[in-house]
Write a protein that holds these residues in place. Structure first.
Motif, PDB file in Angstrom:
ATOM      1  N   ILE A  18       2.045   3.077  16.706  1.00  0.00           N
ATOM      2  CA  ILE A  18       2.278   4.521  16.602  1.00  0.00           C
ATOM      3  C   ILE A  18       2.829   5.022  17.682  1.00  0.00           C
ATOM      4  O   ILE A  18       2.635   4.772  18.913  1.00  0.00           O
ATOM      5  CB  ILE A  18       0.841   5.169  16.333  1.00  0.00           C
ATOM      6  CG1 ILE A  18       0.260   4.665  14.889  1.00  0.00           C
ATOM      7  CG2 ILE A  18       0.906   6.633  15.958  1.00  0.00           C
ATOM      8  CD1 ILE A  18      -1.214   5.168  14.335  1.00  0.00           C
ATOM      9  N   ALA A  33       7.221   2.970   8.879  1.00  0.00           N
ATOM     10  CA  ALA A  33       6.576   1.891   7.993  1.00  0.00           C
ATOM     11  C   ALA A  33       7.620   0.785   8.338  1.00  0.00           C
ATOM     12  O   ALA A  33       8.874   0.958   8.374  1.00  0.00           O
ATOM     13  CB  ALA A  33       6.315   2.334   6.629  1.00  0.00           C
ATOM     14  N   THR A  56      -2.637  10.174   2.348  1.00  0.00           N
ATOM     15  CA  THR A  56      -2.273   9.492   1.232  1.00  0.00           C
ATOM     16  C   THR A  56      -3.325   9.134   0.291  1.00  0.00           C
ATOM     17  O   THR A  56      -3.009   8.937  -0.908  1.00  0.00           O
ATOM     18  CB  THR A  56      -2.129   8.213   2.168  1.00  0.00           C
ATOM     19  OG1 THR A  56      -0.978   8.437   3.093  1.00  0.00           O
ATOM     20  CG2 THR A  56      -1.576   7.011   1.129  1.00  0.00           C
ATOM     21  N   ARG A  57      -4.534   9.267   0.697  1.00  0.00           N
ATOM     22  CA  ARG A  57      -5.789   9.127  -0.158  1.00  0.00           C
ATOM     23  C   ARG A  57      -5.715  10.139  -1.517  1.00  0.00           C
ATOM     24  O   ARG A  57      -5.715   9.965  -2.536  1.00  0.00           O
ATOM     25  CB  ARG A  57      -7.012   9.069   0.392  1.00  0.00           C
ATOM     26  CG  ARG A  57      -8.290   9.101  -0.413  1.00  0.00           C
ATOM     27  CD  ARG A  57      -9.439   8.764   0.384  1.00  0.00           C
ATOM     28  NE  ARG A  57      -9.629   9.177   1.767  1.00  0.00           N
ATOM     29  CZ  ARG A  57     -10.043  10.834   2.181  1.00  0.00           C
ATOM     30  NH1 ARG A  57     -10.322  11.441   0.728  1.00  0.00           N
ATOM     31  NH2 ARG A  57     -10.410  11.145   3.104  1.00  0.00           N
ATOM     32  N   SER A  78       1.495  -1.935  13.564  1.00  0.00           N
ATOM     33  CA  SER A  78       0.646  -0.918  13.605  1.00  0.00           C
ATOM     34  C   SER A  78       0.813   0.044  14.707  1.00  0.00           C
ATOM     35  O   SER A  78       0.057   1.091  15.146  1.00  0.00           O
ATOM     36  CB  SER A  78      -0.804  -1.489  13.576  1.00  0.00           C
ATOM     37  OG  SER A  78      -1.270  -2.151  14.922  1.00  0.00           O
ATOM     38  N   THR A  92       1.003  -1.155  -0.201  1.00  0.00           N
ATOM     39  CA  THR A  92       0.127  -0.043   0.005  1.00  0.00           C
ATOM     40  C   THR A  92       0.813   1.173   0.023  1.00  0.00           C
ATOM     41  O   THR A  92       2.210   1.082   0.354  1.00  0.00           O
ATOM     42  CB  THR A  92      -1.065   0.264   1.315  1.00  0.00           C
ATOM     43  OG1 THR A  92      -0.252  -0.273   2.303  1.00  0.00           O
ATOM     44  CG2 THR A  92      -1.961  -0.842   1.111  1.00  0.00           C
ATOM     45  N   LEU A  93       0.102   2.457  -0.530  1.00  0.00           N
ATOM     46  CA  LEU A  93       1.108   3.642  -0.443  1.00  0.00           C
ATOM     47  C   LEU A  93       1.155   4.398   1.044  1.00  0.00           C
ATOM     48  O   LEU A  93       0.320   3.880   1.804  1.00  0.00           O
ATOM     49  CB  LEU A  93       0.460   4.389  -1.425  1.00  0.00           C
ATOM     50  CG  LEU A  93       0.704   3.842  -2.810  1.00  0.00           C
ATOM     51  CD1 LEU A  93       0.146   4.751  -3.912  1.00  0.00           C
ATOM     52  CD2 LEU A  93       1.967   3.779  -3.386  1.00  0.00           C
ATOM     53  N   GLN A  97      -3.819   9.441   6.655  1.00  0.00           N
ATOM     54  CA  GLN A  97      -4.703   8.656   6.032  1.00  0.00           C
ATOM     55  C   GLN A  97      -5.441   9.486   4.861  1.00  0.00           C
ATOM     56  O   GLN A  97      -5.471   8.936   3.475  1.00  0.00           O
ATOM     57  CB  GLN A  97      -5.993   7.963   6.771  1.00  0.00           C
ATOM     58  CG  GLN A  97      -5.043   6.751   7.688  1.00  0.00           C
ATOM     59  CD  GLN A  97      -5.907   6.515   8.856  1.00  0.00           C
ATOM     60  OE1 GLN A  97      -7.242   7.000   8.885  1.00  0.00           O
ATOM     61  NE2 GLN A  97      -5.635   5.868   9.787  1.00  0.00           N
ATOM     62  N   PHE A 116       1.521   7.607   6.169  1.00  0.00           N
ATOM     63  CA  PHE A 116       0.436   6.988   6.371  1.00  0.00           C
ATOM     64  C   PHE A 116      -0.325   6.885   7.642  1.00  0.00           C
ATOM     65  O   PHE A 116      -1.510   7.007   8.039  1.00  0.00           O
ATOM     66  CB  PHE A 116       0.036   5.661   5.660  1.00  0.00           C
ATOM     67  CG  PHE A 116      -1.064   4.952   6.001  1.00  0.00           C
ATOM     68  CD1 PHE A 116      -2.339   5.368   5.208  1.00  0.00           C
ATOM     69  CD2 PHE A 116      -1.554   3.938   6.703  1.00  0.00           C
ATOM     70  CE1 PHE A 116      -3.406   4.792   5.370  1.00  0.00           C
ATOM     71  CE2 PHE A 116      -2.697   3.388   6.857  1.00  0.00           C
ATOM     72  CZ  PHE A 116      -3.867   3.938   6.107  1.00  0.00           C
ATOM     73  N   LYS A 117       0.802   6.698   8.553  1.00  0.00           N
ATOM     74  CA  LYS A 117       0.702   6.513  10.041  1.00  0.00           C
ATOM     75  C   LYS A 117       0.746   7.702  10.719  1.00  0.00           C
ATOM     76  O   LYS A 117       0.249   7.780  12.004  1.00  0.00           O
ATOM     77  CB  LYS A 117       1.546   5.511  10.609  1.00  0.00           C
ATOM     78  CG  LYS A 117       1.383   4.113   9.864  1.00  0.00           C
ATOM     79  CD  LYS A 117       2.807   3.224  10.560  1.00  0.00           C
ATOM     80  CE  LYS A 117       2.442   2.765  11.850  1.00  0.00           C
ATOM     81  NZ  LYS A 117       3.874   1.796  12.168  1.00  0.00           N
TER      82      LYS A 117
END
Lengths: 126, 576
Positions: B327, B285, B206-207, B325, B82-83, B203, B88-89
């Motif tokens: 953070i 990541a 990234t979208r 996951s 995924t990108l 999120q 993303f986090k």
């Protein structure tokens, strides 16, 4: 490896039927799925959710509704009321944003062969 | 050979994999391959682009878009499925000096003012406000100037094109805004559609960024790991070798290869040998394994700022479990909550902002040859559990039903201490056999008594908790207590149950790598650009030293460098 690829292509062609695959194809499908998806998802029954929900029993369960996981509004808007089928999962993996334009999960897979492998493994989780 | 012919040949050989090795199972080999003049012909490549971007995260997606908008044919190869990468986090605040929203609102932010701030924080020992370059090296100064000059330009272009619309959160202060004459507020931007709590920007960004990439014709390939750069006989970079699930591709870059592959948070060997601290990992990541450090090691680059990282406290147990996951604890939750050491004593202001709080874990005790605070224990009561639990910002106090394997419980302080000790022993091979001290419970009770007095008066006489604006910014949810002076503190209950979790320092990612110039060109040992090779983001050297200037101090500057790199790459000659 080569035979897996050939088998994979057959799965893609026969996506709407039930593919009969040997155990080593399932192992390859699992390997690929874990590599691609385990950053966010867990797969075993009862495993804790990650950034995304646990995927055990995905096929056949209502979309955007899992105990203990908080879905984003973007996912709920697009998926609530639907049920995860092989067809919906294939659309989802093709382009999550085409199904749910405000989804948190940004994944797209043009290769039907790769999607078929992911689906093969996720379908086996029951 | 015409461009059209090259394209046809490239398309014909797109599936011509060099070998059928499976990514992830074969040992990755990194470095460079040099092709002779004949091999360098297009026919030996599986695909061809003007610009090849390695990495689809917070640096790669913007640089790909900037390149595309200049008219270049661009591909992004992302190692993960995924990108977004680490971004993303992330909350995805981005720190942009003198941004357009500040200008519109009439908030002044001169270049001089900005440079003083970053110089003071990045090199406090050499900072001299009277020196022409403020005590920074020529390289550091030029990199910081580039941030001021270009971050806003890149930001506005991303916003105009709908790739990253933002909202201005003017009240958010820089982390050292209170420093006289140099601090500022108003530099922080946030993705427009993000939540009010500003935790989910990664999120959203990234979208929007990846949607724009695909809308505007950037080719995006996930699950593709770049392993080598390809050089021609003039030592110019003309492409990359990429591994995917089926084998290895050779891809031609007519103008430039731009690395944006993140740092080395998840490579224990690089961590151990380059970081100044024994961190257990971090919340980058999982794919941030220092690929560009290894690839560039054959190219005669200059590694810089390898010893420092963007830091944050992390859950010790999640780091050991390599929980993808995880953070970082960007906001330490709870008011009736303290951190204690293995003696049951407080040692730090728990609300100190993340990059600075994380340093505390690595304080060295010379007399005893140990890191006495490497693992601290956060302890809270039922009240904090009820009112401060949250899924956001990596908080250790989590709502019922969520993953709470990192939480230790006890009906009384005695029981909690025994459970803490038992849990520590589980990790003996990771923590040097750490145990709680014999007088832990007694000390803990005294610590709580003293803390409760501070909480009642609102004054933390030991560590000054809650005295700085930024302590309050990251206080998180707490129970409304009308009339209290210090919202970061409340007495811990004298009744159980109690809760605890282990905290250590980690990296949200590292910030060292090959040195680039302000255009993102990777420099060789003679300080000359390696033709065709660029780097942006956490895979290359940051001029920030140890500093974390403000929320978004990572991503804002990256947008500026992405903009400059894309423009410089666009001007590169087409190479054979």
């Amino acid at each position: 490896m080569k035979s897996n690829l050939i088998a994979g292509s057959l799965v893609a062609a026969a996506l709407c039927t039930t593919p009969a695959l040997a155990a080593d194809d399932l192992a390859a499908a699992k390997e690929l799925t874990v590599r691609q998806c385990s950053q966010c998802h867990t797969f075993e029954k009862g495993e804790k959710h990650g950034q995304g929900p646990n995927l055990f029993g995905l096929i056949g369960r209502p979309a955007a509704a899992v105990d203990g996981f908080v879905f984003s509004d973007g996912i709920k808007e697009a998926l609530q009321g639907k049920t995860w089928t092989v067809e919906l999962l294939d659309q989802w993996l093709t382009d999550t944003l085409a199904v749910a334009p405000k989804a948190q999960m940004v994944y797209f897979q043009d290769e039907a062969r790769v999607r078929a492998k992911l689906i093969r493994y996720l379908e086996s989780l029951k | 050979m015409s461009g059209k012919q090259i394209k046809q040949q490239a398309d014909k050989t797109r599936r011509g994999f060099l070998k059928a090795a499976t990514a992830g199972t074969a040992a990755a080999t990194f470095g460079a391959v040099t092709l002779g003049p004949k091999e360098a012909q297009a026919a030996s490549f599986d695909a061809e682009y003007d610009v090849v971007v390695c990495g689809g995260g917070g640096a790669g997606l913007p640089v790909a878009l900037f390149s595309r908008w200049l008219g270049d044919k661009v591909v992004v190869y992302e190692k993960a499925a995924t990108l977004g990468g680490t971004s993303f986090k992330a909350a995805y605040w981005y720190w942009v000096p003198n941004n357009a929203a500040m200008q519109k609102a009439g908030i002044p932010d001169s270049k001089e003012h900005f440079l003083r701030y970053v110089a003071r924080l990045s090199q406090p020992q050499s900072f001299d406000p009277k020196a022409p370059k403020l005590g920074l090296s020529d390289w550091e100064y030029s990199m910081c100037e580039a941030i001021y000059d270009s971050s806003s330009v890149g930001t506005e272009l991303l916003a105009e094109k709908g790739a990253l619309p933002y909202r201005h959160v003017a009240p958010v202060p820089d982390y050292f805004a209170e420093m006289e004459t140099i601090g500022a507020s108003g530099r922080v931007l946030f993705p427009k559609d993000g939540a009010a709590s500003m935790s989910d920007g990664g999120q959203v960004a990234t979208r929007t960024l990846s949607t724009a990439c695909r809308r505007d014709g950037v080719t995006v390939r996930t699950s593709h790991r770049v392993q080598k750069v390809i050089l021609n006989d003039k030592r110019e970079v003309i492409g990359v070798e990429v591994q995917n699930d089926e084998g290895t591709l050779r891809v031609k870059a007519r103008k430039a290869v731009i690395f944006a592959t993140g740092g080395f948070t998840h490579d224990p060997e690089l961590r151990k040998n380059f970081l100044s601290i024994p961190a257990y990992g971090g919340c980058a990541a999982m794919t941030n394994e220092g690929d560009f450090i290894r690839i560039s090691s054959t190219l005669g680059v200059q590694l810089r700022n390898m010893n420092y990282a963007w830091m944050c406290p992390i859950s010790f147990e999640k780091a050991i479990a390599k929980d993808p996951s995880m953070i970082g604890c960007f906001s330490v939750a709870g008011d009736s909550m303290i951190f204690v050491d293995k003696n049951g004593k407080r040692v730090v202001n728990e609300k100190l902002h993340y990059n600075e709080l994380a340093q505390k874990f690595f304080e060295w005790d010379g007399a005893n040859a140990q890191f006495p605070y490497l693992i601290l224990t956060s302890i809270w009561d039922q009240r904090a559990q009820d009112h401060s639990a949250s899924h956001e910002y990596g908080r250790l106090i989590v709502p019922p039903g969520s993953d709470d394997r990192h939480v230790i419980k006890g009906a009384t302080l005695e029981e909690l201490a025994a459970n803490i000790d038992a849990r520590l022993q589980k990790y003996a091979s990771h923590n040097g056999g750490m145990r709680i001290s014999a007088d832990y419970v007694q000390n803990l009770k005294a610590t709580i008594k003293r803390y409760n007095e501070f909480a009642a008066s609102g004054k933390d006489l030991d560590f000054h908790r809650g005295e700085r604006g930024v302590d309050l910014l990251f206080n998180g949810n707490v129970k409304e207590e009308p009339g209290r002076k210090n919202p970061t503190m409340w007495p811990l209950s004298d009744k159980g149950p109690y809760y605890a979790a282990f905290v250590t320092g980690g990296t949200l990612d590292t910030k060292g790598g090959p040195k680039t110039n302000p255009e993102g060109q990777v420099l060789d040992i003679a300080d000359q650009p390696i033709p065709g090779l660029y780097g942006v983001g956490n895979c290359v050297a940051s001029a920030s030293g140890r500093a974390y200037w403000a929320g978004g101090g990572t991503l804002g500057p990256i947008i500026g460098f992405a903009y400059r790199a894309a423009n410089a790459a666009h001007k590169e000659p087409v190479r054979g």
